[in-house]
Design a protein around this motif. Structure first.
Motif, PDB file in Angstrom:
ATOM      1  N   THR A 156       0.837  -1.190   0.000  1.00  0.00           N
ATOM      2  CA  THR A 156       0.000   0.000   0.000  1.00  0.00           C
ATOM      3  C   THR A 156       0.875   1.245   0.000  1.00  0.00           C
ATOM      4  O   THR A 156       0.635   2.184  -0.749  1.00  0.00           O
ATOM      5  CB  THR A 156      -0.944   0.021   1.226  1.00  0.00           C
ATOM      6  OG1 THR A 156      -1.704  -1.182   1.230  1.00  0.00           O
ATOM      7  CG2 THR A 156      -1.870   1.210   1.180  1.00  0.00           C
ATOM      8  N   ASP A 215       1.108   4.094  -2.961  1.00  0.00           N
ATOM      9  CA  ASP A 215       0.940   5.512  -2.687  1.00  0.00           C
ATOM     10  C   ASP A 215       2.145   6.295  -3.188  1.00  0.00           C
ATOM     11  O   ASP A 215       1.999   7.359  -3.788  1.00  0.00           O
ATOM     12  CB  ASP A 215       0.743   5.769  -1.182  1.00  0.00           C
ATOM     13  CG  ASP A 215      -0.599   5.260  -0.686  1.00  0.00           C
ATOM     14  OD1 ASP A 215      -1.505   5.032  -1.520  1.00  0.00           O
ATOM     15  OD2 ASP A 215      -0.727   5.099   0.541  1.00  0.00           O
ATOM     16  N   SER A 270       2.124   9.056  -6.282  1.00  0.00           N
ATOM     17  CA  SER A 270       2.608  10.412  -6.140  1.00  0.00           C
ATOM     18  C   SER A 270       3.752  10.655  -7.116  1.00  0.00           C
ATOM     19  O   SER A 270       3.871  11.738  -7.682  1.00  0.00           O
ATOM     20  CB  SER A 270       3.042  10.697  -4.701  1.00  0.00           C
ATOM     21  OG  SER A 270       4.130   9.880  -4.338  1.00  0.00           O
TER      22      SER A 270
END
Length: 56
Positions: A5, A9, A13
């Motif tokens: 996870t 993320d 980004s």
């Protein structure tokens, strides 16, 4: 699973940052192209010979 996870993320980004940089680069290149086209049109207008009105 928590590591995945976090990786997702970070990748999102990173992808967002890259996409923003690509958009910025595209805008800059379009602006440069417009400036080049504008200066080329001015130069060709200034250096063009006047028309004499005669047909050859």
């Amino acid at each position: 699973m928590n590591d995945r996870t976090t990786d997702n993320d970070e990748n999102l980004s990173r992808e967002d940052r890259l996409a923003a940089k690509l958009r910025e680069n595209l805008r800059r290149r379009k602006t440069q192209a417009r400036e080049m086209t504008g200066s080329r049109d001015e130069a060709s207008t200034k250096s063009a010979l006047p028309k004499t009105g005669r047909e050859s």
